[in-house]
Motif scaffolding. Structure first.
Motif, mmCIF file in Angstrom:
data_model
loop_
_atom_site.group_PDB
_atom_site.id
_atom_site.type_symbol
_atom_site.label_atom_id
_atom_site.label_comp_id
_atom_site.label_asym_id
_atom_site.label_seq_id
_atom_site.Cartn_x
_atom_site.Cartn_y
_atom_site.Cartn_z
ATOM 1 N N ALA A 65 8.166 -14.703 -5.333
ATOM 2 C CA ALA A 65 9.142 -14.830 -6.420
ATOM 3 C C ALA A 65 10.480 -14.188 -6.097
ATOM 4 C CB ALA A 65 8.572 -14.213 -7.696
ATOM 5 N N SER A 66 10.590 -13.428 -4.999
ATOM 6 C CA SER A 66 11.830 -12.687 -4.732
ATOM 7 C C SER A 66 12.170 -12.674 -3.242
ATOM 8 C CB SER A 66 11.708 -11.254 -5.238
ATOM 9 O OG SER A 66 12.817 -10.474 -4.836
ATOM 10 N N PRO A 67 13.212 -13.380 -2.845
ATOM 11 C CA PRO A 67 13.664 -13.290 -1.448
ATOM 12 C C PRO A 67 14.003 -11.855 -1.033
ATOM 13 C CG PRO A 67 14.696 -15.154 -2.558
ATOM 14 C CD PRO A 67 13.995 -14.355 -3.612
ATOM 15 N N ARG A 68 14.523 -11.066 -1.943
ATOM 16 C CA ARG A 68 14.887 -9.683 -1.610
ATOM 17 C C ARG A 68 13.645 -8.852 -1.291
ATOM 18 N NH1 ARG A 68 18.430 -7.287 -6.222
ATOM 19 N NH2 ARG A 68 18.678 -5.639 -4.654
ATOM 20 N N LEU A 69 12.567 -9.074 -2.047
ATOM 21 C CA LEU A 69 11.327 -8.360 -1.731
ATOM 22 C C LEU A 69 10.751 -8.836 -0.396
ATOM 23 C CD1 LEU A 69 9.473 -8.108 -5.174
ATOM 24 C CD2 LEU A 69 10.511 -6.246 -3.868
ATOM 25 N N ARG A 70 10.858 -10.131 -0.111
ATOM 26 C CA ARG A 70 10.363 -10.635 1.172
ATOM 27 C C ARG A 70 11.120 -10.008 2.331
ATOM 28 N NH1 ARG A 70 10.302 -15.486 -1.661
ATOM 29 N NH2 ARG A 70 12.117 -16.350 -0.557
ATOM 30 N N GLU A 71 12.425 -9.863 2.159
ATOM 31 C CA GLU A 71 13.225 -9.247 3.212
ATOM 32 C C GLU A 71 12.855 -7.777 3.395
ATOM 33 O OE1 GLU A 71 17.935 -8.385 4.318
ATOM 34 O OE2 GLU A 71 17.414 -9.549 2.542
ATOM 35 N N LEU A 72 12.603 -7.096 2.299
ATOM 36 C CA LEU A 72 12.301 -5.658 2.363
ATOM 37 C C LEU A 72 10.867 -5.376 2.781
ATOM 38 C CD1 LEU A 72 13.256 -2.711 1.660
ATOM 39 C CD2 LEU A 72 12.292 -3.123 -0.632
ATOM 40 N N GLU B 45 -0.091 -7.283 3.577
ATOM 41 C CA GLU B 45 -0.372 -6.229 4.566
ATOM 42 C C GLU B 45 0.914 -5.538 5.019
ATOM 43 O OE1 GLU B 45 -3.737 -8.861 4.216
ATOM 44 O OE2 GLU B 45 -1.619 -9.315 4.619
ATOM 45 N N SER B 46 1.978 -6.336 5.247
ATOM 46 C CA SER B 46 3.247 -5.718 5.641
ATOM 47 C C SER B 46 3.837 -4.919 4.489
ATOM 48 C CB SER B 46 4.230 -6.789 6.122
ATOM 49 O OG SER B 46 4.560 -7.701 5.082
ATOM 50 N N TRP B 47 3.681 -5.430 3.252
ATOM 51 C CA TRP B 47 4.148 -4.687 2.066
ATOM 52 C C TRP B 47 3.483 -3.312 2.026
ATOM 53 C CZ3 TRP B 47 5.974 -6.864 -3.096
ATOM 54 C CH2 TRP B 47 6.010 -5.865 -4.098
ATOM 55 N N ALA B 48 2.151 -3.307 2.102
ATOM 56 C CA ALA B 48 1.421 -2.048 1.968
ATOM 57 C C ALA B 48 1.815 -1.063 3.060
ATOM 58 C CB ALA B 48 -0.083 -2.313 1.999
ATOM 59 N N GLU C 257 7.457 4.729 3.839
ATOM 60 C CA GLU C 257 8.806 5.215 3.559
ATOM 61 C C GLU C 257 9.091 5.277 2.064
ATOM 62 O OE1 GLU C 257 12.172 3.872 5.894
ATOM 63 O OE2 GLU C 257 10.791 2.697 7.158
ATOM 64 N N ARG C 258 9.432 6.461 1.607
ATOM 65 C CA ARG C 258 9.788 6.642 0.195
ATOM 66 C C ARG C 258 11.009 5.806 -0.179
ATOM 67 N NH1 ARG C 258 10.821 12.527 -2.713
ATOM 68 N NH2 ARG C 258 11.266 11.717 -4.802
ATOM 69 N N GLN D 210 13.608 1.381 -3.188
ATOM 70 C CA GLN D 210 14.404 0.149 -3.191
ATOM 71 C C GLN D 210 13.609 -1.004 -3.802
ATOM 72 O OE1 GLN D 210 16.107 -0.881 0.604
ATOM 73 N NE2 GLN D 210 16.981 -2.806 -0.141
ATOM 74 N N GLY D 211 12.317 -1.084 -3.461
ATOM 75 C CA GLY D 211 11.482 -2.130 -4.055
ATOM 76 C C GLY D 211 11.394 -1.986 -5.554
#
Length: 282
Positions: free
Chosen positions: A208-215, A221-224, A230-231, A236-237
């Motif tokens: 739902a969010s290109p910005r979250l995908r970029e971050l 798995e990459s999100w977690a 990193e705090r 930022q998320g």
């Protein structure tokens, strides 16, 4: 456990009324009586209070009823939170039906990297949750693991009916709610259901969010991994949640929040209308 494996959030819940003691989960046989008289099956049917006393722990009546939402309903997570602080993990836990409360997703990314659950007020709801009974030391320790992302409120039983399997209705219990608000479903603006499969939730948020995908993307798995490492990434998320317009503020619990109030023990909370076999609990 979720603290070490974020994608397993919220963790495995109790199979039924139980006594957590260290790394053991002992089954409680529900009695038409107050909690301390429920029987511990693996201890030959001894009353719970007798077993707690033999373990050198506080009896049921000296404990504080706390409604668990998310990983606080997982024995493994509760044991981890307590034992890492050197506090004995002896905690009665039991299913409870709570009216007027539903479970959504908090509007922040937790230190472990997952998106945690939070309760919110929904007057038409009736939700199966878990009630834990913490002694004062345990409650203080859990407070410290929840703050500042969560606050503790006292739910009055005359406005939020809380019913145990014994038929007992409590006149009050604590509950933690998110200080970051509740995530909405981007397609409808209603609270997004929480407490389900974490990977599915993160995958939907990434989509739902290109910005979250970029971050944090491209996968759960990459999100977690990135969020736990990193705090600044977590912060930022969390900001992106708000900037996407996905966060509803939580104000409905505020009238029930009094952090200066004296802690209320189970014995200080006479049940409401708990008409049980053999008479009414008093």
């Amino acid at each position: 456990m979720p603290a070490r494996q974020p994608l397993t959030y919220p963790g495995r819940q109790i199979p039924g009324p139980s006594l957590l003691t260290g790394d053991e989960l002992l089954q409680l046989d529900v009695r038409p009586l107050r909690l301390g008289e429920w029987q511990v099956r693996e201890r030959g049917g001894q009353p719970l209070d007798q077993v707690l006393t033999e373990l050198g722990q506080a009896a049921a009546g000296d404990r504080h009823p706390v409604i668990a939402v998310g990983s606080n309903a997982s024995p493994g997570q509760v044991a981890h939170k307590l034992t890492r602080l050197g506090i004995p993990a002896a905690v009665p836990m039991a299913p409870v039906r709570v009216e007027g409360i539903a479970v959504g997703c908090s509007g922040h990314i937790s230190p472990a990297g997952y998106v945690a659950a939070t309760p919110y007020v929904e007057r038409a709801a009736a939700t199966g949750l878990v009630l834990t009974w913490l002694d004062s030391t345990q409650l203080k320790a859990v407070d410290e693991t929840e703050f500042p992302d969560y606050r503790r409120a006292v739910l009055p039983g005359d406005q939020f009916a809380m019913t145990l399997a014994s038929g007992e209705r409590l006149s009050g219990a604590y509950i933690y709610f998110s200080a970051h608000g509740v995530l909405t479903d981007p397609t409808g603006g209603l609270p997004r259901p929480g407490g389900g499969d974490q990977a599915t939730l993160l995958r939907a948020l990434l989509a739902a969010s290109p910005r979250l995908r970029e971050l944090l993307g491209p996968t759960p798995e990459s999100w977690a991994a990135r969020a736990a490492a990193e705090r600044a990434v977590r912060a930022q998320g969390t900001r992106i949640f708000g900037e996407e317009g996905w966060v509803l503020p939580q104000t409905d619990f505020l009238p029930y929040t009094d952090e200066s109030a004296e802690l209320r023990r189970y014995d200080d909370l006479p049940p409401l209308g708990g008409s049980l076999a053999g008479g009414t609990v008093s």
